[in-house]
Design a protein around this motif. Structure first.
Motif, PDB file in Angstrom:
ATOM      1  N   THR A 143       0.818  -1.221   0.000  1.00  0.00           N
ATOM      2  CA  THR A 143       0.000   0.000   0.000  1.00  0.00           C
ATOM      3  C   THR A 143       0.850   1.268   0.000  1.00  0.00           C
ATOM      4  O   THR A 143       0.427   2.293  -0.525  1.00  0.00           O
ATOM      5  CB  THR A 143      -0.938   0.025   1.216  1.00  0.00           C
ATOM      6  N   HIS A 144       2.043   1.197   0.595  1.00  0.00           N
ATOM      7  CA  HIS A 144       2.931   2.361   0.661  1.00  0.00           C
ATOM      8  C   HIS A 144       4.220   2.045  -0.113  1.00  0.00           C
ATOM      9  O   HIS A 144       4.910   1.074   0.200  1.00  0.00           O
ATOM     10  CB  HIS A 144       3.268   2.713   2.106  1.00  0.00           C
ATOM     11  N   ILE A 145       4.524   2.871  -1.099  1.00  0.00           N
ATOM     12  CA  ILE A 145       5.658   2.636  -1.990  1.00  0.00           C
ATOM     13  C   ILE A 145       6.662   3.778  -1.845  1.00  0.00           C
ATOM     14  O   ILE A 145       6.278   4.961  -1.828  1.00  0.00           O
ATOM     15  CB  ILE A 145       5.200   2.574  -3.470  1.00  0.00           C
ATOM     16  N   ILE A 160       2.091   5.093 -13.095  1.00  0.00           N
ATOM     17  CA  ILE A 160       1.525   3.774 -13.380  1.00  0.00           C
ATOM     18  C   ILE A 160       0.922   3.169 -12.118  1.00  0.00           C
ATOM     19  O   ILE A 160      -0.156   2.553 -12.151  1.00  0.00           O
ATOM     20  CB  ILE A 160       2.603   2.830 -13.956  1.00  0.00           C
ATOM     21  N   LEU A 161       1.583   3.351 -10.986  1.00  0.00           N
ATOM     22  CA  LEU A 161       1.083   2.802  -9.727  1.00  0.00           C
ATOM     23  C   LEU A 161      -0.105   3.591  -9.177  1.00  0.00           C
ATOM     24  O   LEU A 161      -0.966   3.043  -8.492  1.00  0.00           O
ATOM     25  CB  LEU A 161       2.200   2.765  -8.680  1.00  0.00           C
ATOM     26  N   ASN A 184      -3.645  -3.905  -8.009  1.00  0.00           N
ATOM     27  CA  ASN A 184      -2.783  -2.922  -7.356  1.00  0.00           C
ATOM     28  C   ASN A 184      -3.466  -2.331  -6.118  1.00  0.00           C
ATOM     29  O   ASN A 184      -4.599  -1.856  -6.191  1.00  0.00           O
ATOM     30  CB  ASN A 184      -2.446  -1.805  -8.354  1.00  0.00           C
ATOM     31  N   GLN A 185      -2.771  -2.345  -4.980  1.00  0.00           N
ATOM     32  CA  GLN A 185      -3.326  -1.824  -3.732  1.00  0.00           C
ATOM     33  C   GLN A 185      -2.592  -0.586  -3.229  1.00  0.00           C
ATOM     34  O   GLN A 185      -2.807  -0.148  -2.099  1.00  0.00           O
ATOM     35  CB  GLN A 185      -3.305  -2.923  -2.665  1.00  0.00           C
ATOM     36  N   ALA A 186      -1.724  -0.002  -4.040  1.00  0.00           N
ATOM     37  CA  ALA A 186      -0.960   1.174  -3.606  1.00  0.00           C
ATOM     38  C   ALA A 186      -1.872   2.369  -3.357  1.00  0.00           C
ATOM     39  O   ALA A 186      -2.723   2.696  -4.190  1.00  0.00           O
ATOM     40  CB  ALA A 186       0.083   1.532  -4.657  1.00  0.00           C
ATOM     41  N   THR A 187      -1.706   2.998  -2.213  1.00  0.00           N
ATOM     42  CA  THR A 187      -2.479   4.196  -1.869  1.00  0.00           C
ATOM     43  C   THR A 187      -1.585   5.410  -1.637  1.00  0.00           C
ATOM     44  O   THR A 187      -2.027   6.543  -1.821  1.00  0.00           O
ATOM     45  CB  THR A 187      -3.317   3.954  -0.602  1.00  0.00           C
ATOM     46  N   HIS A 188      -0.340   5.174  -1.224  1.00  0.00           N
ATOM     47  CA  HIS A 188       0.591   6.270  -0.956  1.00  0.00           C
ATOM     48  C   HIS A 188       1.922   5.979  -1.646  1.00  0.00           C
ATOM     49  O   HIS A 188       2.524   4.927  -1.420  1.00  0.00           O
ATOM     50  CB  HIS A 188       0.832   6.435   0.546  1.00  0.00           C
TER      51      HIS A 188
END
Length: 254
Positions: A143-145, A160-161, A184-188
């Motif tokens: 969730t956090h990249i 893209i994310l 995709n579960q990225a939020t931040h």
């Protein structure tokens, strides 16, 4: 004396550098064999540009015209060092020109870079551009990249994310990538740079494009907008750099 029309040159790598070099040589009457390890040419333009940037991928049209030159022959699926060696090429060509580019990420030699969940940008770019040498799926449960680096590749990966899979479905994105991005579960997404806004290597257009998606909210901490004397000089010396700073300042003011 040998005339250009008698010369035969082997160019290794059919990306933009190799093709434009072949074009210059062909215009002098040199005969070119263009060797490429992939099944198709165009290198970075095909496998390094984000799928939602058709404007840049449009360069392929001009590269196609070069490959239509009668004195340029494209030879694909050939691995130099395995299928044929440089020494063997020298037996048949008057010169060998290497235009292979950077195929893999360079190690940073910093603590933690080999920990689980740490990846090089080339791996992810190769995935979403459908490069057959890279994995066809990707674990997108984080969730956090954290993205380290302040260049256009960092923006491409962030975009893209941050976009939804359906936003990208209208592009030439491969179906396996689309299906993976739906998970995709990225939020931040945090972009880290070691220096300030005046040293960021984004292009102004790419930086502004980041804010064009309804699914992306660009946040810049006002405390990060700081300029020393060298930064002020960098802004004054480059209109492009000044535009980058202005855009970051606008994000910070929000």
């Amino acid at each position: 004396m040998t005339s250009p029309t008698d010369l035969r040159v082997a160019v290794i790598g059919a990306g933009p550098a190799g093709i434009y070099a072949s074009d210059l040589l062909a215009k002098q009457g040199v005969n070119i064999d263009l060797f490429e390890q992939m099944p198709a040419p165009f290198g970075l333009i095909r496998y390094g540009v984000a799928p939602d940037h058709p404007r840049i991928k449009g360069i392929i049209a001009s590269l196609h015209r070069v490959l239509d030159t009668p004195t340029i022959r494209l030879l694909g699926n050939i691995h130099i060092g395995e299928d044929i060696t440089i020494a063997q090429l020298h037996e048949y060509y008057d010169a060998v020109l290497l235009a292979t580019g950077a195929v893999a990420d360079r190690d940073l030699d910093i603590p933690g870079e080999n920990l689980n969940g740490s990846y090089g940008a080339a791996d992810f770019v190769g995935f979403y551009d459908g490069n057959p040498r890279f994995h066809r799926t990707w674990n997108l449960t984080a969730t956090h990249i954290a993205i380290i680096g302040v260049g256009n590749v960092a923006l491409d990966i962030s975009r893209i994310l941050a976009k939804t899979a359906n936003e990208l479905h209208t592009t030439e994105i491969p179906d396996n990538v689309y299906q993976t991005l739906k998970t995709n579960q990225a939020t931040h997404i945090h972009i880290f740079g070691r220096r300030g806004p005046a040293q960021a290597k984004f292009t102004p257009l790419e930086l502004k494009e980041l804010d064009h998606s309804p699914s992306i909210n660009v946040v810049v901490d006002p405390e990060d907008i700081d300029y020393d004397e060298a930064s002020i000089a960098a802004r004054r010396a480059s209109k492009s750099q000044d535009l980058v700073c202005q855009t970051l300042e606008q994000y910070a003011m929000r």
